[in-house]
Enzyme design. Structure first.
Site, short mmCIF file in Angstrom:
data_model
loop_
_atom_site.label_atom_id
_atom_site.label_comp_id
_atom_site.label_asym_id
_atom_site.label_seq_id
_atom_site.Cartn_x
_atom_site.Cartn_y
_atom_site.Cartn_z
N GLY A 150 0.80 -1.21 0.00
CA GLY A 150 0.00 0.00 0.00
C GLY A 150 0.83 1.26 0.00
N CYS A 193 -17.24 6.43 -26.16
CA CYS A 193 -18.57 7.05 -26.18
C CYS A 193 -19.19 7.01 -24.78
CB CYS A 193 -19.45 6.34 -27.20
SG CYS A 193 -20.98 7.23 -27.53
N GLU A 194 -18.52 7.62 -23.84
CA GLU A 194 -18.97 7.81 -22.46
C GLU A 194 -18.22 9.03 -21.93
OE1 GLU A 194 -21.06 5.81 -20.83
OE2 GLU A 194 -21.06 3.98 -22.04
N TYR A 254 -1.68 -0.94 -12.69
CA TYR A 254 -3.15 -0.87 -12.76
C TYR A 254 -3.62 -0.03 -13.94
CZ TYR A 254 -2.51 -2.80 -8.14
OH TYR A 254 -2.10 -3.60 -7.10
N TYR A 260 -10.99 5.59 -10.23
CA TYR A 260 -10.51 5.92 -8.89
C TYR A 260 -10.36 7.43 -8.66
CZ TYR A 260 -9.11 1.00 -8.35
OH TYR A 260 -9.09 -0.37 -8.25
N GLU A 282 4.32 -7.07 0.03
CA GLU A 282 3.77 -7.37 -1.29
C GLU A 282 3.54 -6.09 -2.11
OE1 GLU A 282 1.31 -11.37 0.08
OE2 GLU A 282 0.23 -9.48 -0.21
N PRO A 283 4.60 -5.38 -2.44
CA PRO A 283 4.42 -4.15 -3.23
C PRO A 283 4.10 -4.44 -4.69
CG PRO A 283 6.75 -4.60 -2.93
CD PRO A 283 6.01 -5.64 -2.13
N GLY A 284 3.17 -3.69 -5.23
CA GLY A 284 2.88 -3.77 -6.66
C GLY A 284 3.16 -2.42 -7.29
N ARG A 304 -7.87 4.36 -14.60
CA ARG A 304 -7.69 4.86 -13.24
C ARG A 304 -8.28 6.26 -12.99
NH1 ARG A 304 -3.58 5.66 -10.54
NH2 ARG A 304 -4.25 4.62 -8.63
#
Length: 412
Positions: free
Chosen positions: A229, A339-340, A367, A313, A270-272, A309
């Site tokens: 995180g 088209c949004e 991500y 988010y 567990e870093p991503g 993202r």
């Protein structure tokens, strides 16, 4: 080598990115392996005071096989959340015991597949735990604890609070113990992950306190897994997780715990995003400049189907016009071709954008491609990796053949 990498200033030149855009076309993801390596070494160095430390890359951030292979060569383990990620990890060369499978809301059938592949497993559901114990009483597992901590950049990426679907509440530990007693199942570790983009180290320390307190009741565990995180900076002056202060606190508290626990165990992170986010650049071409009564839009050849993202988010990604870096600054809302409602950045101060210019979105390594889709029947973009100063295509751009590959036509 470690000290040399830590002290180097990392830059990717705009001219190189423009060359890549011309060579491979846009939209295009570019990943620099040097930055991934530097981040991995930074993590190892920060916790060098702990005798047994393991870094498991959270591969949901970016599952390109070549990135997995690169991290495996560095010595990383792998954090996976689906059986498909487990299979990718094995294909990338990870030993089964260096892969941890921490699923959520999956059936016992998927967990059984992980057992057959021989990987380590963390469970976070009492029902599945009981079923697992009945089927595999001799297969030691880890338990994901929900510490009831609200942490993360926003509610959508906070996963350790009381209403989260993740983890077994630490208030349910007595129930968990009863299942373990009834099935004879052995616990080899405890796991926790509270969210993403955490800048306040107090959240990590509060979670550590809960895990250490819980672990005392399990005298034979091999590891404690703090998840990750860590917040990375999205702008030049953005805040980030103070890794130096965090590692100092965690190292001291972990050593004290091992002393009171009676023997040394392994600490896992567990870093991503921390490992791969800053390595990534997303290059797009400007299709149109559109003026309305209040806004100047820069419409590009991509959308949230490639880079979700900002829409999903409310994430901020720095946007730069790399093909006109010396132009005068103006304000633009950068939008996509879906088209949004499809906005990469609202009212951004960017050097003058012209049709045909190349824009670069930073922090595109985590991500981004991994959450892409074929919405509006658009092709997903190419991915390029810079390795030892050379660029390699690591995923080809899709074609209509890819869109139609699994379609079964019937007579209508």
């Amino acid at each position: 080598m470690m000290k040399e990498l830590e002290n180097m200033i990392y830059t990717v030149h705009k001219e190189h990115l423009i060359q890549l855009a011309k060579k491979y076309g846009t939209p295009l993801y570019v990943y620099d392996s040097f930055k991934i390596k530097k981040q991995y070494i930074k993590m190892i160095k920060a916790f060098s005071g702990i005798k047994n430390i393991i870094i498991n890359y959270a591969c949901k951030a970016n599952t390109n096989l070549n990135i997995l292979k690169f991290l495996q060569k560095l010595g990383s383990g792998l954090d996976t959340v689906s059986i498909q990620e487990v299979e990718l990890g094995l294909k990338a060369g990870f030993h089964p015991k260096k892969i941890i499978f921490t699923p959520n809301c999956v059936s016992i059938q998927e967990v059984k597949k992980a057992v057959n592949l021989g990987v380590r497993i963390n469970l976070d559901n009492l029902s599945v735990l009981e079923q697992f114990g009945e089927c595999y009483p001799d297969y030691s597992i880890g338990i994901r604890i929900n510490p009831h901590i609200m942490a993360g950049g926003n509610y959508k990426i906070s996963v350790g609070h009381i209403d989260s679907k993740f983890g077994i509440s630490y208030y349910q530990i007595p129930h968990m113990k009863r299942i373990l007693k009834n099935t004879g199942l052995k616990i080899e570790g405890l796991h926790m992950h509270t969210g993403s983009d955490i800048s306040d180290i107090k959240s990590f320390l509060e979670g550590a306190k809960i895990l250490f307190k819980t672990a005392i009741d399990f005298p034979n565990i091999d590891y404690i897994d703090f998840g990750s995180g860590f917040k990375v900076p999205y702008t030049k002056n953005d805040i980030k997780t103070d890794l130096t202060s965090l590692s100092k606190e965690i190292t001291e508290k972990f050593k004290d715990f091992c002393t009171s626990y009676g023997h040394q165990i392994t600490l896992i992170f567990e870093p991503g995003k921390f490992l791969v986010s800053e390595s990534g650049y997303f290059l797009v071409s400007v299709n149109v400049i559109k003026h309305t009564t209040s806004t100047v839009f820069a419409g590009v050849d991509s959308g949230f189907n490639h880079f979700i993202r900002p829409m999903f988010y409310d994430a901020y990604h720095y946007i730069e016009n790399i093909s006109n870096p010396n132009g005068r600054f103006r304000f633009y809302t950068v939008v996509g071709y879906i088209c949004e409602s499809d906005t990469f950045g609202f009212n951004r101060k960017i050097t003058e954008i012209r049709e045909g210019d190349i824009l670069c979105l930073k922090n595109a390594g985590a991500y981004c491609f991994s959450m892409s889709s074929n919405y509006n029947s658009r092709y997903r973009p190419s991915e390029i990796m810079i390795l030892n100063g050379k660029d390699f295509i690591i995923r080809k751009r899709e074609t209509m053949q890819d869109i139609l590959r699994n379609i079964v036509e019937i007579d209508i």
